[in-house]
Motif scaffolding. Structure first.
Motif, mmCIF file in Angstrom:
data_model
loop_
_atom_site.group_PDB
_atom_site.id
_atom_site.type_symbol
_atom_site.label_atom_id
_atom_site.label_comp_id
_atom_site.label_asym_id
_atom_site.label_seq_id
_atom_site.Cartn_x
_atom_site.Cartn_y
_atom_site.Cartn_z
ATOM 1 N N UNK A 44 0.773 -1.238 0.000
ATOM 2 C CA UNK A 44 0.000 0.000 0.000
ATOM 3 C C UNK A 44 0.816 1.308 0.000
ATOM 4 N N UNK A 45 2.021 1.348 0.616
ATOM 5 C CA UNK A 45 2.749 2.621 0.579
ATOM 6 C C UNK A 45 2.930 3.168 -0.834
ATOM 7 N N UNK A 46 3.108 2.286 -1.805
ATOM 8 C CA UNK A 46 3.254 2.785 -3.168
ATOM 9 C C UNK A 46 2.009 3.558 -3.605
ATOM 10 N N UNK A 47 0.832 2.993 -3.312
ATOM 11 C CA UNK A 47 -0.417 3.664 -3.734
ATOM 12 C C UNK A 47 -0.555 5.020 -3.057
ATOM 13 N N UNK A 48 -0.159 5.073 -1.797
ATOM 14 C CA UNK A 48 -0.305 6.319 -1.051
ATOM 15 C C UNK A 48 0.654 7.380 -1.608
ATOM 16 N N UNK A 98 -0.074 10.736 9.043
ATOM 17 C CA UNK A 98 -0.080 11.179 10.442
ATOM 18 C C UNK A 98 -0.721 10.115 11.323
ATOM 19 N N UNK A 99 -1.802 9.515 10.815
ATOM 20 C CA UNK A 99 -2.449 8.445 11.589
ATOM 21 C C UNK A 99 -1.470 7.290 11.801
ATOM 22 N N UNK A 100 -0.767 6.913 10.719
ATOM 23 C CA UNK A 100 0.206 5.805 10.823
ATOM 24 C C UNK A 100 1.260 6.140 11.878
ATOM 25 N N UNK A 117 1.087 13.633 16.473
ATOM 26 C CA UNK A 117 2.182 12.860 15.852
ATOM 27 C C UNK A 117 3.210 13.782 15.209
ATOM 28 N N UNK A 118 2.882 15.048 15.067
ATOM 29 C CA UNK A 118 3.819 15.968 14.409
ATOM 30 C C UNK A 118 3.713 15.840 12.895
ATOM 31 N N UNK A 119 4.652 16.456 12.192
ATOM 32 C CA UNK A 119 4.566 16.505 10.730
ATOM 33 C C UNK A 119 4.649 15.108 10.101
ATOM 34 N N UNK A 157 8.239 13.476 7.857
ATOM 35 C CA UNK A 157 9.371 12.605 8.199
ATOM 36 C C UNK A 157 8.914 11.176 8.532
ATOM 37 N N UNK A 158 7.683 10.860 8.186
ATOM 38 C CA UNK A 158 7.207 9.487 8.462
ATOM 39 C C UNK A 158 7.946 8.489 7.576
#
Ligand code: AMP
Length: 539
Positions: free
Chosen positions: A8-12, A47-49, A157-159, A162-163
């Motif tokens: 899923x990270x690719x789709x996001x 941010x949720x992650x 969670x902050x910005x 940088x996730x």
């Protein structure tokens, strides 16, 4: 070729880089419209992650959602899996005890709940073992103690810039959903990243749902039922405008939204479209829908009358079949070009079938004499296999007889397949009734009714219904000298079942017909009372 993971990270990231300005519109509880862009959505999902990981989420932890269809649920659809967590959508139509059982069986560690669903949560909260309950302030009201406010949670969670995505394998769990479409306790199906990505490709294809960047797409099918047919993933992949109806599912609200947001594609169970069709017929010319509007209809059969009715209003129905165990899309009722040359009646008959399997889904029908020929007549149980078909149920120590030794999933649907490869469902082996897209267990109802002191024996069957597709009928043998009314029966059953489970009618008989093996002969009862609800008694 590179070994590139289907995760899923690719789709996001693609949604942010390529479709950043595309829109997501949600109807809020007060009927106002919330709008934001894919860019906003991606930032908040990340941010949720980040917030979940900061709160202690470990890879594979389940995060439950008890939510309607809207942008925050979409954030959960992506934010939970890209944190390494597992998105576990809870079906808010189930009885509270059942929701608690499912959340417990899945061992949900966190739960995200719409504030408008807090009254429902309160009915089973004491049975939950989740660590943290996060409440989405959809109404704008302050979130009550001791819950965590979703907005504060993700802001904390902050910005999101940088996730860092955790390492994810394409076979890692992305989500899970419990099906009540089986006998016994609900069973959990776990979807992998790979399965949902491949499913998205298949669903987007022109000859499946034909989804594109040009669409304004409205999933009416609940996000708590089989991934809303995978649409949140597929639509995000192709970059369509996404339109979510929130809790407003009545025909007028849906038509208003479709008109206002120029919806070109919508998806939902037949009950939704029966309602819409009725409204369109009642007010001819009133609604200005998009030319070429398509609707995907599934979850129960789309009857010929609906296909014809929708065609009269220029709405093209795409009839699809699927299950919780198949992610869900398995077959689609798209006509091959040479079938388009057949008579109109023949074409409708073909379109009312459940259709041809999508690429990578294999189907077969197995009868008493083994695999049945594709002749459109030979019936048997439908079996399927493919990369988005479940291979097992979650944490079911006794296993299940739903999987064959040679690696196919037994659907419990009885079907034929014709020479052209079109599958048609003719019956069901499962003792279940599907009302408005959700399951009712006839066996659970029978057992409960038989506990009534006035009842000697009872069978419950599903009778076809113009609005809900099927509704339960109780066929009862009374004890000698005893008396029972429908109201009395309802009062007796009410504490144990959701209201919409209760049989609409009760008929008394001297005895219930049985098979040679002594089981209730439900086919005879269904035949005998088949026209009982044709007038549409349930509301
Ligand atoms: P669920 O797992 O709750 O989504 O239910 C899946 C079941 O719904 C299938 O096994 C079928 O019995 C029924 N179903 C789904 N789509 C259709 C359809 N197009 N026509 C008839 N039955 C359907």
């Amino acid at each position: 070729m590179m070994n590139y993971p289907l995760t899923l990270p690719h789709l996001l990231e693609r949604a942010r880089l390529i479709h950043g300005s595309a829109e997501i519109v949600s109807r809020m509880p007060d009927k106002s419209l919330h709008r934001y862009t894919y860019d906003d959505f991606v930032r908040r999902a990340k941010s949720l992650a980040k917030a979940l990981i900061q709160a202690g989420l470990r890879k594979g932890d389940r995060v439950g959602t008890l939510m309607w269809n809207h942008y925050v649920h979409l954030e959960a659809y992506f934010g939970i899996p890209v944190s390494g967590g597992v998105l576990h959508t809870l079906n808010l139509r189930l009885h509270p005890d059942e929701i608690a059982y499912i959340a417990g069986h899945a061992e949900d560690r966190f739960l995200i709940v719409d504030d408008v669903l807090l009254p429902l949560l309160k009915r089973f909260e004491d049975k939950l073992r989740v660590e943290k309950i996060i409440v989405v302030p959809l109404t704008g009201q302050p979130v009550p103690e001791p819950y965590t406010d979703y907005e504060a949670f993700i802001a904390g969670a902050g910005s999101p810039d940088d996730f860092e995505y955790p390492d994810l394998d394409e076979q890692d769990a992305l989500g899970m959903c419990y099906t009540s479409g089986t006998t016994g306790r609900p069973k959990g199906v776990v979807y992998s990243h790979r399965s949902m990505i491949l499913h998205s490709f298949a669903c987007a294809m022109t000859d499946t749902m034909g989804l594109s960047i040009k669409d304004s797409a409205m999933p009416v099918v609940p996000m708590f039922h089989v991934n809303a047919w995978g649409l949140p993933f597929t639509l995000t992949m192709v970059g369509s405008k996404q339109v979510y109806p929130g809790p407003h599912l009545d025909p007028v609200s849906l038509l208003e939204l479709m008109q206002h947001e120029q919806v070109t594609f919508a998806a939902g169970v037949p009950t939704i479209w029966f309602g819409i069709l009725q409204e369109l017929e009642k007010n001819p010319g009133h609604w200005k829908l998009q030319d070429g509007l398509r609707t995907a209809v599934g979850g129960s059969a789309a009857p010929e009358s609906m296909l014809r009715g929708m065609d009269r209003h220029g709405v093209r129905v795409i009839h699809a079949w699927g299950m919780t165990e198949t992610a869900p899309v398995g077959t689609v009722g798209i006509l091959k070009p040479h079938l388009l040359k057949r008579s109109e009646d023949e074409q409708y008959a073909w379109r009312a079938k459940q259709g041809i399997p999508v690429p990578f889904v294999e189907i077969r029908v197995v009868g008493e004499n083994g695999e049945a020929p594709w002749d459109g007549k030979s019936m048997g149980e439908l079996e399927v296999r493919g990369p988005w078909v479940a291979a097992a149920y979650h944490n079911l120590p006794d296993g299940s007889d739903s999987f064959t030794e040679d690696g196919w999933f037994r659907t419990g649907d009885v079907a034929t397949i014709d020479e052209e490869g079109y599958m048609k469902i003719t019956d069901r082996t499962k003792d279940l009734i599907k009302s408005g897209g959700e399951w009712i267990s006839s066996v659970d109802l029978e057992n409960a009714i038989m506990a009534h002191p006035a009842v000697k024996e009872a069978a419950v069957v599903g009778i076809s219904h113009p609005k809900w597709q099927e509704r339960p009928l109780a066929v009862v043998v009374k004890k000698e000298g005893a008396d029972l009314t429908l109201e009395g029966l309802h009062a007796f059953l009410a504490p144990k079942f959701a209201k919409w489970w209760l049989p609409d009618e009760m008929v008394f008989v001297d005895e219930i017909p049985r098979t040679s093996a002594g089981k209730f002969l439900k086919s005879r009862l269904r035949e005998e009372y088949k026209d009982l609800y044709s007038g549409g008694s349930a509301s």
